[in-house]
Design a protein around this motif. Structure first.
Motif, short mmCIF file in Angstrom:
data_model
loop_
_atom_site.label_atom_id
_atom_site.label_comp_id
_atom_site.label_asym_id
_atom_site.label_seq_id
_atom_site.Cartn_x
_atom_site.Cartn_y
_atom_site.Cartn_z
N GLY A 1 6.57 -29.44 -33.85
CA GLY A 1 5.72 -30.11 -32.88
C GLY A 1 4.79 -29.13 -32.20
N GLY A 2 3.94 -29.66 -31.33
CA GLY A 2 2.86 -28.86 -30.76
C GLY A 2 3.28 -27.95 -29.62
N HIS A 3 4.30 -28.33 -28.85
CA HIS A 3 4.65 -27.54 -27.66
C HIS A 3 5.07 -26.12 -28.02
N ALA A 4 5.66 -25.97 -29.22
CA ALA A 4 6.15 -24.65 -29.61
C ALA A 4 5.02 -23.61 -29.66
N TYR A 5 3.79 -24.09 -29.84
CA TYR A 5 2.66 -23.16 -29.95
C TYR A 5 2.18 -22.67 -28.58
N GLY A 6 2.70 -23.29 -27.50
CA GLY A 6 2.45 -22.78 -26.15
C GLY A 6 1.03 -22.91 -25.65
N SER A 7 0.13 -23.50 -26.43
CA SER A 7 -1.28 -23.56 -26.08
C SER A 7 -1.76 -24.99 -26.27
N VAL A 8 -2.89 -25.34 -25.69
CA VAL A 8 -3.44 -26.68 -25.95
C VAL A 8 -3.84 -26.84 -27.40
N TYR A 9 -4.04 -25.71 -28.08
CA TYR A 9 -4.41 -25.78 -29.49
C TYR A 9 -3.17 -25.52 -30.34
N PRO A 10 -2.54 -26.57 -30.85
CA PRO A 10 -1.32 -26.38 -31.63
C PRO A 10 -1.61 -26.30 -33.12
N GLY A 11 -0.55 -26.14 -33.89
CA GLY A 11 -0.67 -26.18 -35.34
C GLY A 11 -1.43 -24.99 -35.89
N PRO A 12 -1.82 -25.06 -37.15
CA PRO A 12 -2.48 -23.92 -37.80
C PRO A 12 -3.73 -23.45 -37.06
N ILE A 13 -4.56 -24.38 -36.59
CA ILE A 13 -5.77 -23.91 -35.89
C ILE A 13 -5.38 -23.19 -34.60
N GLY A 14 -4.34 -23.69 -33.94
CA GLY A 14 -3.88 -23.02 -32.73
C GLY A 14 -3.38 -21.63 -33.02
N ALA A 15 -2.71 -21.47 -34.15
CA ALA A 15 -2.14 -20.17 -34.51
C ALA A 15 -3.22 -19.13 -34.76
N VAL A 16 -4.44 -19.58 -35.08
CA VAL A 16 -5.52 -18.60 -35.29
C VAL A 16 -6.54 -18.59 -34.16
N LEU A 17 -6.63 -19.68 -33.39
CA LEU A 17 -7.63 -19.72 -32.32
C LEU A 17 -7.08 -19.15 -31.00
N SER A 18 -5.89 -19.60 -30.60
CA SER A 18 -5.36 -19.15 -29.31
C SER A 18 -5.27 -17.62 -29.23
N PRO A 19 -4.69 -16.95 -30.25
CA PRO A 19 -4.59 -15.49 -30.15
C PRO A 19 -5.96 -14.81 -30.07
N GLN A 20 -6.96 -15.42 -30.66
CA GLN A 20 -8.28 -14.80 -30.58
C GLN A 20 -8.91 -15.01 -29.21
N LEU A 21 -8.73 -16.19 -28.63
CA LEU A 21 -9.31 -16.45 -27.32
C LEU A 21 -8.66 -15.59 -26.24
N THR A 22 -7.35 -15.35 -26.37
CA THR A 22 -6.63 -14.60 -25.33
C THR A 22 -6.52 -13.11 -25.65
N GLY A 23 -6.84 -12.72 -26.86
CA GLY A 23 -6.48 -11.38 -27.33
C GLY A 23 -5.13 -11.51 -28.00
#
Ligand code: SF4
Lengths: 257, 476
Positions: B345-367
């Motif tokens: 599910g999405g909560h495990a990704y800890g960000s509003v952007y979950p799933g595969p896109i979240g796994a590559v977008l969140s780390p880039q936005l935050t460092g």
């Protein structure tokens, strides 16, 4: 044809039967197999775990080892994927443009086993005999990175005595993913549980695939759950002949899984 | 108007918004995996959307060409982003809108709070928007005494349940209808106490509540799916009609948009409006497409503000490989095909952007250091890449980001040793022979220490063979 075997570190170390079967099969088809000395590992584990700089010497070693050969085969979709999609990238990022272009050239001559058989050697009937009920798991790298599509299935359909049963939700990942299986063990296990359920539901005696890594994962789960289903590499099925079955009737194993 | 695009690109600030989780992905995933109700809801919902989407995509003979076109347009946009944004600002301003530039979440929130305050209202209606969740706008509004009301049904369920969205498109995908009924009974003002869990009854209850809110709230906040630089036109696509209400009824409309949402021409929309609904909801066309250009006297909002948000996007743009994550049109196809998302599910990704896109977008936005476990939250199976309507090579990006992630010290040492051995064949052969010693670790590896015990908790290791391949070859 003279074919260089890229054995892959996993098959070399833990699943030599898959590699020996690749040799037996290609020799039976009338080809010369060579095993270039000095090969070790393609570096995929380093790249996929986030250590690209450390993979550079391994890429260099791989390219140096295999550059002299016109046709290279590996019994693994995943390791061929690393050669095709990662080696040049790693070299370029390290600033070695010459290595990158040599890596691309080697990649262009490197084939996964079913690709080599069907596309390069033009055979689907390899004269194999394997009297068992078998289901085929298309591993993610074979399926999506190379689009080997139905080549393995076409090869399996020609195997005498083999009863091929379709695997439900076959295109779903088994959950291996290299370091993923360790770093995200819980999620990996949940994915594996579904794969095992589907494998067992087919009633097959044998689950086959073109990657020793995914088979190690599925086989490890089957063994832990006490299932009688065996995992056997595609190369071992294709290398089996009537001769092996005679051995079986004398009480020996047909193929070692 | 503030001009904030100065100096080196920076990442999204800490302490505001929802791009960072409190736990690592494996830890959060473990909790989600232990919830069988969640697994069932997710498995059912993603399988349904997957099948529906595959069906309508198969109808389009030029789907692959459309994907290639979508990808090419986005690459072009990113190559000349500053120019397109200035063009957009000119056109929006010329049409009577006001453009604001926000370097990060804090600036954007302050701009919106000030704009709402200036209208004298203490409530705003909201169209579902990822970007306002990214910056934590609702919390900022509440802190300023302004009540935000989410008007998308699923988003409303999440808001009333004091919960977090878990899917880009279906934010309440983790809730079933019995749970939704309980949330409504507990938190929806003026709800009928005899409410049942029939979907139609639940929808009618939400509709009654939302109608009153639409008619009595003169300020709306939205995101945007696209902004056309050549005309200054904004576009929002949605399914329920709540967006249309928010975009047309209020006096004041404030739109917050990530800078990457701009497209050059009106014509470009034809590509994305074909790709988006089929990839996301599995519809041939989305039910509502609202477009507006500035303000029209006597029709619709009479005051329009566009807030252009960076919040780490310039830093993403600076990475040649990483920047393709900014192609994303938030269709959520990658979530629906992801075997990891389907189980955690999405909560495990800890960000509003979950799933595969979240796994590559969140780390880039935050460092990457602030989201170091996300690039590893994938088996690299590649299903996301095949599904993405704008061809973002997510597996390539994951591997790229893993290279930037901080590594555990023990792991670094082991990897260095392995690389050294693998580059020295004699050592390598010795190491191979040592695998036979692994018999010492107990039957089929069950006695291994962490982290390798992660493997053996559920899987046996193969018995090492009597002979490696190269020993066999040498003895032939
Ligand atoms: S990455 Fe691609 S598939 Fe995933 S949400 Fe964005 S556009 Fe859709």
């Amino acid at each position: 044809m003279r074919i260089a075997l890229f054995v892959t570190c996993l098959a070399d170390t833990l699943f030599p039967e898959a590699a020996k079967a690749t040799v037996r099969l290609l020799e039976r088809l009338g080809h010369e197999v060579v095993f270039p000395d000095g090969q070790t590992c393609c570096g995929q584990m380093h790249v996929n775990t986030g250590y690209q700089a450390q993979a550079v010497p391994l890429v260099r070693r791989h390219v140096r080892t295999f550059d002299p050969f016109d046709v290279i085969v590996a019994p693994s979709g995943s390791c061929v994927g690393s050669v095709r999609h990662q080696h040049a990238v790693v070299a370029r990022r390290a600033g070695d443009v010459r290595l990158a272009s040599r890596a691309e050239s080697v990649a262009g001559r490197t084939f996964e086993l079913s690709e080599l058989l069907v596309d390069v050697l033009g055979v689907t009937d390899v004269g194999a005999f394997f009297p068992h009920r078998v289901t085929y798991h298309p591993t993610c790298h074979s399926l999506r990175m190379h689009g080997v599509a139905d080549r393995p299935v076409r090869l399996l359909r020609e195997v005498r005595g083999l009863d091929l049963v379709e695997l439900p939700a076959a295109d779903q990942c088994c959950g291996f993913g290299g370091t993923f299986a360790v770093k995200n063990a819980d999620t990996s296990t949940a994915m594996l549980a579904d794969k095992l359920r589907h494998v067992v539901s087919t009633g097959a005696e044998v689950c086959t695939a073109g990657d020793a890594s995914c088979l190690m994962h599925i086989g490890g789960g089957l063994s832990r759950s006490g299932s009688a289903v065996r995992t056997v590499h595609l190369a071992e099925i294709l290398a089996s002949t009537e001769h092996d079955t005679v051995a079986d009737e004398r009480g020996e194993q047909v193929v070692r899984s | 108007m503030t001009r904030a695009f100065l100096g080196m690109p920076t990442t999204a600030p800490r302490g505001v918004g929802h791009l960072r989780g409190e736990q690592t992905f494996p830890a959060a995933a473990r909790q989600a995996l232990a919830d069988p109700q969640l697994r069932r809801n997710l498995g059912h919902a993603t399988a349904t959307i997957r099948a529906k989407s595959a069906g309508v995509i198969a109808e389009v003979p030029d789907w692959e060409q459309l994907r290639a076109a979508g990808s090419a347009i986005k690459a072009d946009v990113l190559a000349r982003l500053p120019e397109l944004l200035e063009q957009l600002e000119d056109r929006v301003s010329a049409a009577g809108g006001v453009v604001h530039w926000a370097a990060d979440a804090n600036e954007a929130n302050a701009i919106v709070v000030d704009l709402v305050r200036a209208t004298g209202n203490d409530r705003v209606i909201k169209v579902k928007s990822m970007v306002t969740q990214e910056i934590g706008l609702n919390e900022a509004l509440e802190a300023a005494g302004i009540a935000p009301v989410e008007t998308d049904l699923a988003e409303l369920i999440v808001q009333l349940g004091e919960d977090r969205p878990s899917h880009i498109l279906v934010p309440a995908i983790h809730r079933n209808r019995a749970e939704i009924r309980e949330i409504f009974l507990r938190a929806m003002p003026g709800v009928d106490p005899g409410l049942t869990d029939e979907p139609a009854v639940l929808a009618a209850a939400a509709r009654r509540f939302l109608r009153q809110t639409f008619l009595s709230t003169p300020v709306a906040v939205s995101g945007a799916n696209f902004a056309v630089a050549e005309t200054g036109t904004l576009a929002v696509v949605e399914s329920e009609g709540n967006g249309r209400m928010c975009l047309t009824l209020p006096r004041t409309l404030i739109t917050v948009m990530g800078v990457e949402k701009v497209v050059p021409t009106w014509r470009d929309l034809e590509v994305f409006l074909q790709l988006l609904p089929r990839a996301s909801t599995g519809e041939r066309m989305n039910p509502y497409t609202s477009m507006w250009t500035g303000v029209s006297p006597g029709d619709g909002p009479q005051e329009f503000h566009l807030v252009l948000l960076d919040n780490g996007r310039s830093a993403v743009l600076a990475d040649e490989v990483g920047r393709q994550a900014l192609h994303c049109i938030r269709c959520s196809a990658c979530l629906n095909v992801c075997p990891v998302y389907e189980r955690t599910g999405g909560h495990a990704y800890g960000s509003v952007y979950p799933g595969p896109i979240g796994a590559v977008l969140s780390p880039q936005l935050t460092g990457v250091a602030d989201n170091a476990s996300l690039p590893y939250a994938s088996s690299l199976c590649g299903a996301c890449y095949d599904a993405c309507p704008v061809k973002i090579n997510i597996p390539e990006l994951l591997v790229h980001l893993r290279d930037q992630a901080p590594h555990p010290r023990g792991e670094s040492a082991a990897m260095a040793a392995a690389a050294y051995a693998m580059d020295h064949p004699a050592l390598y052969a010795a190491a191979q022979r040592a695998t036979r010693l692994s018999r010492l670790t107990g039957r089929r590896g069950r006695g291994l220490p962490p982290p390798l015990s992660g493997w053996t908790a559920s899987r046996d290791l193969p018995e090492p063979p009597a002979q490696t391949f190269r020993q066999w070859w040498a003895s032939r």
